[in-house]
Design a protein around this motif. Sequence first.
Motif, short mmCIF file in Angstrom:
data_model
loop_
_atom_site.label_atom_id
_atom_site.label_comp_id
_atom_site.label_asym_id
_atom_site.label_seq_id
_atom_site.Cartn_x
_atom_site.Cartn_y
_atom_site.Cartn_z
N ASP A 132 0.83 -1.21 0.00
CA ASP A 132 0.00 0.00 0.00
C ASP A 132 0.86 1.26 0.00
N ARG A 133 2.00 1.20 0.68
CA ARG A 133 2.88 2.36 0.72
C ARG A 133 3.43 2.68 -0.67
N LEU A 134 3.70 1.65 -1.46
CA LEU A 134 4.16 1.88 -2.83
C LEU A 134 3.09 2.60 -3.65
N LEU A 135 1.85 2.14 -3.52
CA LEU A 135 0.76 2.77 -4.27
C LEU A 135 0.52 4.20 -3.81
N SER A 136 0.67 4.45 -2.50
CA SER A 136 0.46 5.81 -2.00
C SER A 136 1.53 6.77 -2.52
N ASP A 137 2.68 6.24 -2.88
CA ASP A 137 3.74 7.05 -3.48
C ASP A 137 3.62 7.12 -5.01
N ASP A 138 2.47 6.68 -5.54
CA ASP A 138 2.21 6.70 -6.99
C ASP A 138 3.18 5.81 -7.74
N LEU A 139 3.54 4.67 -7.15
CA LEU A 139 4.42 3.70 -7.78
C LEU A 139 3.62 2.46 -8.15
N SER A 140 3.98 1.81 -9.24
CA SER A 140 3.41 0.52 -9.62
C SER A 140 4.40 -0.57 -9.24
N TYR A 141 3.89 -1.78 -8.99
CA TYR A 141 4.78 -2.85 -8.56
C TYR A 141 4.34 -4.19 -9.14
N MET A 142 5.27 -5.14 -9.12
CA MET A 142 5.00 -6.50 -9.57
C MET A 142 5.88 -7.45 -8.77
N ASN B 161 0.80 0.84 -14.08
CA ASN B 161 1.76 0.30 -15.06
C ASN B 161 2.67 -0.74 -14.41
N PRO B 162 2.12 -1.86 -13.94
CA PRO B 162 2.97 -2.85 -13.26
C PRO B 162 3.95 -3.56 -14.19
N ASP B 163 3.70 -3.49 -15.52
CA ASP B 163 4.59 -4.17 -16.46
C ASP B 163 5.83 -3.36 -16.78
N LYS B 164 5.89 -2.09 -16.35
CA LYS B 164 7.07 -1.27 -16.56
C LYS B 164 7.96 -1.33 -15.32
N VAL B 165 9.25 -1.16 -15.52
CA VAL B 165 10.21 -1.35 -14.42
C VAL B 165 11.16 -0.16 -14.34
N THR B 166 11.25 0.41 -13.16
CA THR B 166 12.28 1.41 -12.86
C THR B 166 13.40 0.78 -12.04
N ALA B 167 13.04 -0.07 -11.07
CA ALA B 167 14.03 -0.74 -10.22
C ALA B 167 13.49 -2.11 -9.82
N SER B 168 14.39 -3.08 -9.73
CA SER B 168 14.04 -4.43 -9.29
C SER B 168 14.95 -4.83 -8.14
N VAL B 169 14.35 -5.41 -7.11
CA VAL B 169 15.11 -5.85 -5.94
C VAL B 169 14.67 -7.25 -5.57
N THR B 170 15.48 -7.92 -4.77
CA THR B 170 15.19 -9.29 -4.33
C THR B 170 14.54 -9.26 -2.96
N VAL B 171 13.45 -10.01 -2.83
CA VAL B 171 12.84 -10.24 -1.53
C VAL B 171 13.46 -11.53 -1.00
N SER C 155 9.55 -5.71 -8.57
CA SER C 155 9.85 -4.67 -9.56
C SER C 155 8.93 -3.48 -9.30
N VAL C 156 9.51 -2.28 -9.34
CA VAL C 156 8.77 -1.05 -9.06
C VAL C 156 8.95 -0.09 -10.23
N TYR C 157 7.87 0.59 -10.60
CA TYR C 157 7.92 1.57 -11.69
C TYR C 157 7.51 2.94 -11.15
N ASN C 158 8.34 3.94 -11.45
CA ASN C 158 8.08 5.32 -11.04
C ASN C 158 7.75 6.14 -12.29
N PRO C 159 6.48 6.54 -12.47
CA PRO C 159 6.11 7.29 -13.69
C PRO C 159 6.76 8.67 -13.76
N ARG C 160 7.16 9.21 -12.60
CA ARG C 160 7.77 10.55 -12.60
C ARG C 160 9.11 10.55 -13.32
#
Length: 359
Positions: free
Chosen positions: A269-279, A300-310, A320-325
């Motif tokens: 939810d915190r990712l969405l509140s920051d206007d980020l998409s995730y997958m 836009n969950p299919d776009k990627v700005t950064a990917s990290v390992t859980v 994977s997280v996408y930042n439209p900004r």
Amino acid sequence: MGEEDMEEGVLPGKKEKPPPASNSDIATAGLPTLLRKFPHLLIAPVISFCLIVALCSFGIVHATNASYDLEGKQARDAALGAADGLAQELSSASKAALSLAAVVKMSPNWSFLEANFHVLAEELFRQSNGKENGDGGLALMELTLVPFGRVRASLGKPNQRNSTADLFSPPFLDLFKTMEVLEHHSGLHIQGPFPLTNSKDLAFTAGYPIFFPDTDEDESWGHPDNITHPTGCPGPPCYDPETRKKYWGFVGSLVDAGPVLRGENVHLDRLLSDDLSYMLEISSPDGTSGASTFVSGGSNPDKVTASVTVALPGNSWVLSVYNPRQEEALKLRDGLLAMVLVMAFVLSGLLLLLLLSSK
């Protein structure tokens, strides 16, 4: 001197200086003609055009690149925070299996475990879910004892499933990768999400394989089915005749996957509140990720700005997280650069007309 010359104010032997060319004169004479006549007048407008474009472009590119990098860093930091939070929640919800495994290692005899299982499981449930998951944490659903890979004692909340699955028989052998887990993972191993038998729920599984050293091959620990080894596994990895290490079974727990699959998680939810998409994707054993997405959110969950390992015990996911900004910064840069070219062309053109009009 003639009277006509005196009247017109023209000295003898001198020609009258032509007046400066007006814009209409320039248009009448033709711009190419004037430029051929005064080619040196192009130097100042060209230099002006180049300077405007160079200086403005440098400032725009520098500023937008800084904004682009900042938005990328913010996306990565947000992804790392969410990944750490998810890993901590899932590991915390799986700790009950580790506590139960400690009891089995202390006293593996089935008669003792059967007599005390429900008391132990109730206490572990109370400790695990005592906070009622007020922070959006993951809930423990079930604790199981799986001697020789067969579920023989379980406590589930809120629903009791009473499963008697044999993890060494199809389809569980392939679903849970039972043999691979025994061969490559000596500690807690988290998998899933999996659909549960006799239920419509999905859960993450946390299994802890237990081995005992210096054990006879026919040791059964009083198994309720009167067997001495798992189905179809009398030898390695269930029993090593050289080291005499023998597999007792699994201690397992099920963690409710429903909230995560629905995106109902404080970290997501915190990712969405920051206007980020995730997958969220399940990572393959070789470290890659394929068509294994089990939850996504945002526009836009299919776009990627950064990917990290859980990082999970014995497993891992890829977030994977996408930042439209970040993309907006590139669009702004392109628009400003186009505007600079137009303005530089207009100003240089006006300067050229001004220089021509003085000739």
